[in-house]
Write an enzyme that holds these catalytic residues in place. Structure first.
Site, PDB file in Angstrom:
ATOM      1  CE  LYS A  83      -1.827  -1.521   3.728  1.00 29.23           C
ATOM      2  NZ  LYS A  83      -2.624  -1.750   4.951  1.00 29.23           N
ATOM      3  N   GLY A 107      -7.777   3.834  10.610  1.00 25.83           N
ATOM      4  CA  GLY A 107      -8.367   2.536  10.319  1.00 25.83           C
ATOM      5  C   GLY A 107      -8.420   2.165   8.854  1.00 25.83           C
ATOM      6  CB  THR A 108      -6.984   3.631   5.747  1.00 27.71           C
ATOM      7  OG1 THR A 108      -5.676   3.813   6.315  1.00 27.71           O
ATOM      8  CG2 THR A 108      -7.712   4.957   5.728  1.00 27.71           C
ATOM      9  N   GLY A 109      -6.105   0.815   6.922  1.00 27.84           N
ATOM     10  CA  GLY A 109      -5.512  -0.497   6.667  1.00 27.84           C
ATOM     11  C   GLY A 109      -6.411  -1.634   7.122  1.00 27.84           C
ATOM     12  CB  CYS A 110      -8.410  -2.117  10.214  1.00 27.90           C
ATOM     13  SG  CYS A 110      -7.119  -1.802  11.432  1.00 27.90           S
ATOM     14  CB  THR A 146      -6.458   8.412   6.934  1.00 29.95           C
ATOM     15  OG1 THR A 146      -5.435   8.956   7.803  1.00 29.95           O
ATOM     16  CG2 THR A 146      -6.706   9.375   5.783  1.00 29.95           C
TER      17      THR A 146
END
Length: 267
Positions: free
Chosen positions: A174, A208-211, A206
């Site tokens: 990412k 929690g974008t990865g979760c 932003t």
């Protein structure tokens, strides 16, 4: 409701990341969310205040309790914290090798707090990476896993191939930490490399974008999508969730996980 997704991760009391984000994203994409909590965090949009670890054997009990009764169509892991928990997860997931498994190697919180102790990194590499279907590191996480510096798109591609050499079938590197007006996420799947690009959204919301992205991918895989389509549709959902973020908190605010409630939004 289609697709049973078991998320094994940490709890975020602020509701923006971790288990809470996973449940919201899975539900928003018409999946059924189940959880096994590896750690409890006291946090908000400004950062992590404290962490309480869950005993490894209780984590195991949560996983078995869910799978023995309800079953699963996909796994997703996030914050696991300690090597002991990583080994438990690896032991349990290894019993279900045909079920898609999205591994988000959560190491550091948005505010900078460490979410994976140093000795757990080797456990993650040795025990969990060979079991997953897709690994979804951001640039700092890929750098930590490989011990290299990533500064360009070519570096991201090289990192994807290097992580695949550790036994991972596919890697989504990412690019949100890369500077510039455009954002690129790079999927390395076997010998195939695909670059997904989008306009960077100028926002601090932003958290929690990865979760959210990993859970969305796991949901689409649970629903029978191909890996490429799962990534594409999950990114579209994430972009919508960031675009419509409610603006809560004084730091890195949460997303609008319920963006799919709009009557005209369905993948």
């Amino acid at each position: 409701m289609r697709g049973r997704v078991l998320s094994i991760a940490g709890s975020d009391s602020g509701g923006g990341a971790g288990i809470q984000a996973d449940i919201k994203a899975i539900t928003a994409l018409d999946g059924f969310a189940m959880t096994a909590i590896a750690a409890l965090t006291a946090q908000n949009t400004l950062g992590v205040v404290d962490i309480l670890d869950v005993p490894p054997e209780f984590l195991r009990t949560q996983i078995r309790c869910v799978l023995d009764d309800i079953g699963a169509d996909a796994f997703k892991t996030g914050m696991l914290g300690r090597a002991e928990c990583i080994h438990v997860v690896a032991e349990e997931i290894s019993r279900y090798r045909k079920i898609p498994f999205v591994l988000d190697p959560v190491m550091v919180a948005k505010g900078g707090a460490a979410l994976l102790v140093p000795d757990a990194i080797s456990a993650l590499i040795d025990s969990l990476l060979p079991l997953c279907t897709l690994l979804t590191p951001n640039i700092p996480e890929a750098e930590a896993l490989l011990g290299v510096k990533i500064e360009t798109a070519e570096d991201m591609i090289d990192a994807g191939h290097a992580l695949r050499s550790k036994g991972v079938p596919a890697v989504l590197v990412k690019g949100g930490h890369m500077k510039g007006p455009h954002l690129a996420d790079i999927l390395v799947d076997g010998d195939t490399v695909e670059i997904f690009t989008s306009q960077r959204i100028d926002t601090r919301h932003t958290h929690g974008t990865g979760c959210t992205l990993a859970s969305a991918i796991a949901t689409r895989l649970a629903q029978g999508r191909s890996l490429r389509d799962a990534v594409k549709e999950a990114r579209a959902y994430l972009i919508g969730a960031i675009t419509h973020a409610p603006g809560y908190g004084h730091g890195a605010g949460p997303l609008d996980h319920g963006v799919t409630i709009a009557a005209n939004w369905r993948a």
